[in-house]
Scaffold this active site. Structure first.
Site, PDB file in Angstrom:
ATOM      1  N   ALA A 164       0.823  -1.311   0.036  1.00 12.76           N
ATOM      2  CA  ALA A 164       0.442  -0.115  -0.054  1.00 12.76           C
ATOM      3  C   ALA A 164       1.147   1.602  -0.274  1.00 12.76           C
ATOM      4  O   ALA A 164       1.406   1.854   0.492  1.00 12.76           O
ATOM      5  CB  ALA A 164      -1.308   0.056   0.940  1.00 12.76           C
ATOM      6  N   GLN A 218      -3.835  -6.614  -6.727  1.00 13.74           N
ATOM      7  CA  GLN A 218      -5.278  -7.173  -6.461  1.00 13.74           C
ATOM      8  C   GLN A 218      -6.381  -6.493  -5.354  1.00 13.74           C
ATOM      9  O   GLN A 218      -6.292  -5.154  -5.082  1.00 13.74           O
ATOM     10  CB  GLN A 218      -4.227  -7.104  -5.233  1.00 13.74           C
ATOM     11  CG  GLN A 218      -4.387  -7.830  -3.708  1.00 13.74           C
ATOM     12  CD  GLN A 218      -3.087  -7.868  -2.673  1.00 13.74           C
ATOM     13  OE1 GLN A 218      -3.116  -6.934  -1.565  1.00 13.74           O
ATOM     14  NE2 GLN A 218      -2.707  -8.856  -2.148  1.00 13.74           N
ATOM     15  N   CYS A 255      -3.526  -8.580   4.868  1.00 15.01           N
ATOM     16  CA  CYS A 255      -3.183  -7.398   4.869  1.00 15.01           C
ATOM     17  C   CYS A 255      -3.198  -7.318   6.953  1.00 15.01           C
ATOM     18  O   CYS A 255      -5.003  -7.414   6.947  1.00 15.01           O
ATOM     19  CB  CYS A 255      -3.728  -6.007   4.519  1.00 15.01           C
ATOM     20  SG  CYS A 255      -3.744  -4.448   5.298  1.00 15.01           S
ATOM     21  N   LYS A 281      -3.488 -14.497  -1.400  1.00 12.30           N
ATOM     22  CA  LYS A 281      -2.290 -13.751  -0.538  1.00 12.30           C
ATOM     23  C   LYS A 281      -2.558 -13.775   0.806  1.00 12.30           C
ATOM     24  O   LYS A 281      -2.996 -12.865   1.451  1.00 12.30           O
ATOM     25  CB  LYS A 281      -1.615 -12.132  -0.628  1.00 12.30           C
ATOM     26  CG  LYS A 281      -0.126 -11.786  -0.322  1.00 12.30           C
ATOM     27  CD  LYS A 281       0.927 -10.714  -0.814  1.00 12.30           C
ATOM     28  CE  LYS A 281       1.368 -10.674  -0.368  1.00 12.30           C
ATOM     29  NZ  LYS A 281       1.904 -10.770   1.333  1.00 12.30           N
ATOM     30  N   GLY A 301       8.611  -7.756  -0.693  1.00 10.29           N
ATOM     31  CA  GLY A 301       8.533  -6.950  -0.631  1.00 10.29           C
ATOM     32  C   GLY A 301       8.883  -5.255  -0.123  1.00 10.29           C
ATOM     33  O   GLY A 301       9.588  -4.687  -1.065  1.00 10.29           O
ATOM     34  N   ARG A 302       9.763  -5.662   1.399  1.00  6.90           N
ATOM     35  CA  ARG A 302      10.120  -4.342   1.686  1.00  6.90           C
ATOM     36  C   ARG A 302      11.347  -4.355   1.154  1.00  6.90           C
ATOM     37  O   ARG A 302      12.297  -2.800   1.785  1.00  6.90           O
ATOM     38  CB  ARG A 302       9.804  -4.717   3.379  1.00  6.90           C
ATOM     39  CG  ARG A 302       8.754  -4.027   3.373  1.00  6.90           C
ATOM     40  CD  ARG A 302       8.139  -4.410   5.400  1.00  6.90           C
ATOM     41  NE  ARG A 302       8.606  -5.956   6.008  1.00  6.90           N
ATOM     42  CZ  ARG A 302       9.121  -6.126   7.015  1.00  6.90           C
ATOM     43  NH1 ARG A 302       9.707  -5.122   7.884  1.00  6.90           N
ATOM     44  NH2 ARG A 302       9.110  -7.322   7.709  1.00  6.90           N
TER      45      ARG A 302
END
Length: 316
Positions: free
Chosen positions: A18, A69, A99, A138, A223-224
């Site tokens: 996000a 998504q 999430c 996911k 991801g990060r």
């Protein structure tokens, strides 16, 4: 790796994040050999209401393959939203069941669905019936240690027609703390007969190799580690193919990529939004460069594209 009829050129994909994985980020990730990029999570209800901001998030023109998504908790809403996503040109529809943020889970969405495998399966079945695209999920390790785990939820969604599952090895209660448990990724891979993509704590190219080896999963989701570092995708692809490590990007390359990211944000958003979003990206791109610490506060206060561009160039 295949996800339904969609053939991916390598097993390295970008996680949806996000506020980060917008069109500019996705284009850069794809340039860096990422096989599949995901949009930020999109609210099914907001999409059905015709929210302008949400519709802008659905700008996927010129991107393929791309996964959109969706999040929500009502099977009918998600099915109707999926039809809009299919019409927009998506290759894959992904359903968010991972999430952890309070504003999402308080509505029974995101990781809250891990507590109800039956509803998770009903959602997937409704979306699969609504579109011809492959539908993926996911998820997380689970809500907590006392709730249904990822294996149970994976059984439910695959039985309902999911073409692949992505597993983040943390409980919702952990958010992003501690270490991801890759054992649950292996357990899901051993339980279902669709592609399983592992997620969590892949920070380097060797981490990607280790995840594949330790879990037997079909793909790796990063991801990060990709924030301010789109090179991570190319490095992982290269390492998986050759066992060799590419040199890290130079300071000049990092600055050039930051400026390119800024230009893409300006192309696809208004200037004020581009500046606000680029402030955080600029901090990630320039971390550790000679003058970045001294300029960080000024980067976070920049008001114009021209000011941001000048400050980014000054970090070397």
């Amino acid at each position: 790796m295949r996800v339904g009829p969609v053939v991916l050129e390598n097993p390295v994909v970008a996680a949806p994040m996000a506020g980060i994985t917008d069109k500019a980020f996705r284009l850069l990730a794809r340039e860096m050999d990422c096989a599949l990029a995901f949009t930020e999570m999109i609210s099914a209800q907001a999409l059905l209401f015709g929210s302008r901001k949400t519709l802008e998030m659905l700008d996927i023109e010129g991107e393929s393959p791309v996964a959109v998504q969706l999040f929500g908790s009502r099977p009918g809403d998600l099915a109707r939203a999926a039809r809009l996503v299919a019409a927009a040109g998506a290759d894959i529809i992904d359903l968010n069941m991972g999430c952890p943020t309070p504003k999402i889970v308080k509505n029974g969405e995101g990781a809250a669905l891990m507590r109800d495998p039956r509803l998770a399966g009903e959602i997937v079945a409704a979306v699969v019936d609504a579109v011809t695209l492959p539908v993926t999920v996911k998820m997380r390790r689970g809500w907590d240690a006392d709730s249904p785990d990822a294996v149970e939820v994976a059984y439910a969604v695959v039985d309902a027609g999911a073409s692949a599952v992505m597993v983040h090895g943390r409980y919702r209660s952990e958010f992003y703390s501690g270490r991801a448990d890759w054992g649950v990724i292996r357990a899901v891979k051993e339980a279902v007969d669709v592609p399983v993509i592992g997620n969590g704590d892949v920070w380097t190219a060797p981490d990607a190799r280790r995840m594949l080896d330790e879990t037997g999963c079909d793909g790796v989701m990063i991801g990060r580690a990709a924030r301010g570092n789109p090179w991570i995708f190319r490095e992982a692809v290269h390492y998986l193919a050759t066992g060799g490590q590419l040199p890290p990007p130079s300071g000049a390359e990092r600055v050039a990529m930051a400026l390119r990211h800024l230009d893409l944000l300006v192309r696809y958003k208004d200037e004020d939004t581009a500046v606000l979003q680029m402030r955080k990206h600029a901090s990630w791109y320039t971390r550790g460069l000679p003058h970045a610490a001294r300029l960080r506060e000024r980067l976070q206060r920049a008001d114009t594209v021209a000011e941001l561009r000048t400050l980014i160039q000054m970090v070397l």
